[in-house]
Scaffold this motif. Sequence first.
Motif, short mmCIF file in Angstrom:
data_model
loop_
_atom_site.label_atom_id
_atom_site.label_comp_id
_atom_site.label_asym_id
_atom_site.label_seq_id
_atom_site.Cartn_x
_atom_site.Cartn_y
_atom_site.Cartn_z
N ALA A 80 55.29 40.61 -61.60
CA ALA A 80 53.98 40.22 -61.90
C ALA A 80 52.60 41.14 -61.47
O ALA A 80 51.83 41.18 -62.26
CB ALA A 80 53.79 38.91 -60.87
N SER A 81 52.81 41.91 -60.49
CA SER A 81 51.96 42.79 -60.31
C SER A 81 51.56 43.87 -61.31
O SER A 81 50.75 44.19 -61.66
CB SER A 81 52.07 43.51 -58.86
OG SER A 81 53.16 44.26 -58.89
N GLU A 122 49.86 42.20 -64.14
CA GLU A 122 48.30 42.17 -63.95
C GLU A 122 47.71 43.44 -64.08
O GLU A 122 46.59 43.71 -64.74
CB GLU A 122 48.24 41.48 -62.57
CG GLU A 122 46.81 41.43 -62.35
CD GLU A 122 46.11 40.40 -63.19
OE1 GLU A 122 44.73 40.60 -63.12
OE2 GLU A 122 46.49 39.71 -64.03
N SER A 123 48.37 44.56 -63.45
CA SER A 123 47.81 45.85 -63.53
C SER A 123 47.73 46.34 -65.11
O SER A 123 46.71 47.07 -65.47
CB SER A 123 48.61 46.85 -62.74
OG SER A 123 48.25 48.08 -63.00
N ARG A 138 47.67 44.55 -67.83
CA ARG A 138 46.47 43.63 -68.42
C ARG A 138 45.04 44.37 -68.35
O ARG A 138 44.24 44.12 -69.17
CB ARG A 138 46.64 42.16 -67.97
CG ARG A 138 45.55 41.17 -68.78
CD ARG A 138 45.81 39.57 -68.04
NE ARG A 138 45.28 39.87 -66.59
CZ ARG A 138 43.96 39.95 -66.58
NH1 ARG A 138 43.06 39.80 -67.59
NH2 ARG A 138 43.16 39.71 -65.31
N ARG A 139 44.83 44.92 -67.35
CA ARG A 139 43.51 45.22 -66.91
C ARG A 139 43.37 46.88 -67.39
O ARG A 139 42.54 47.46 -67.18
CB ARG A 139 43.24 45.18 -65.32
CG ARG A 139 42.80 43.84 -65.05
CD ARG A 139 42.55 43.66 -63.70
NE ARG A 139 43.66 43.53 -62.76
CZ ARG A 139 43.94 44.89 -62.09
NH1 ARG A 139 43.21 45.93 -62.02
NH2 ARG A 139 44.98 44.86 -61.15
N ASN A 142 47.51 42.26 -75.12
CA ASN A 142 47.83 41.06 -74.15
C ASN A 142 49.03 40.33 -74.98
O ASN A 142 50.19 39.93 -74.19
CB ASN A 142 46.84 39.96 -74.11
CG ASN A 142 45.69 40.80 -73.34
OD1 ASN A 142 45.97 41.42 -72.42
ND2 ASN A 142 44.38 40.26 -73.68
N ARG A 163 52.78 39.78 -72.83
CA ARG A 163 53.37 38.50 -72.70
C ARG A 163 54.83 38.39 -73.02
O ARG A 163 55.83 37.89 -72.51
CB ARG A 163 52.53 37.34 -73.34
CG ARG A 163 51.25 37.02 -72.75
CD ARG A 163 50.81 35.58 -73.22
NE ARG A 163 50.69 35.48 -74.58
CZ ARG A 163 49.54 35.90 -75.26
NH1 ARG A 163 48.57 36.48 -74.67
NH2 ARG A 163 49.81 35.64 -76.51
#
Length: 278
Positions: free
Chosen positions: A197-198, A201-202, A204-205, A221, A225
């Motif tokens: 999950a981390s 998120e990392s 994605r940014r 993105n 996913r």
Amino acid sequence: MHHVCPDRSRVVPHPEGLRALLERLHDDGNGAWRRDADVAALMEYTAGRYASLARKHGLDPWEAASAAFDAMRTPAVRTAEDPWAVITRAVQVTLIAEERGNGLLCSTHQARRPQYSGFHDPERFSDRENPLTNYHEALQVAPAGEAEDERDEKATGVVRAVEDTIKLLTLLDWPEQTARAAIEHICTRLGEAPSRASAAESLRRDRHARAVLDLSSTSWNALLRAILGNPDPDQAHTAVGRGVFFRLLVGEPLRALLTDDDLVLLLGLNAPTLAGAR
């Protein structure tokens, strides 16, 4: 003959004013950029305009102005609906590559290539918080006769999953070079992050990786996913929640993934060639 000083007020920062100036310089032919009195003021304005962007990447404002100068002489800028928007994007991509090249100790040209996107800047092991032995199996000491076969089998499984993931993307119209560079970068981030999950998120940014890979936010993105799955705990035991990489690691064959209509549509409709055409 009197020397003509550049008049800053004559350089109009608005898109149409810039377009008119660039068209005039283009029409004047070779040497216009050296002779025209407005050029110095334009470049001084440009250096100021992109100074904060240059500092963000640890570079001098005149390096940003140089990148803008290269862009300004192209037909794409002169014919763009908003010339400044095209210049800004060109400057941003160049500064990212410059910063990346400085960090990797390689040329800007090399830093632009997708196959280098998975590399990180040189760093000392002593600068990391975690023990040195966490970073390579060769540095770990296991009890005699234990786990060597298991490690080999696990490594083989990971390599197979990576190659099958790349193959899946290429079958769905993703360029192979882009697919390989993107998946290797994702795997690198997975190895560094404390959890999937981390890592998601990392990534994605991670605008830098997206720029180097030349992927739109839509394609990037969608890829994340599909590959990493949905981090929602309620989706953990579903195909959507597990993601392509996990499904391949636990033994699900590639042909089964190709029968997953939702997955095929997600990756196929967001392939770079199609996403860029929309």
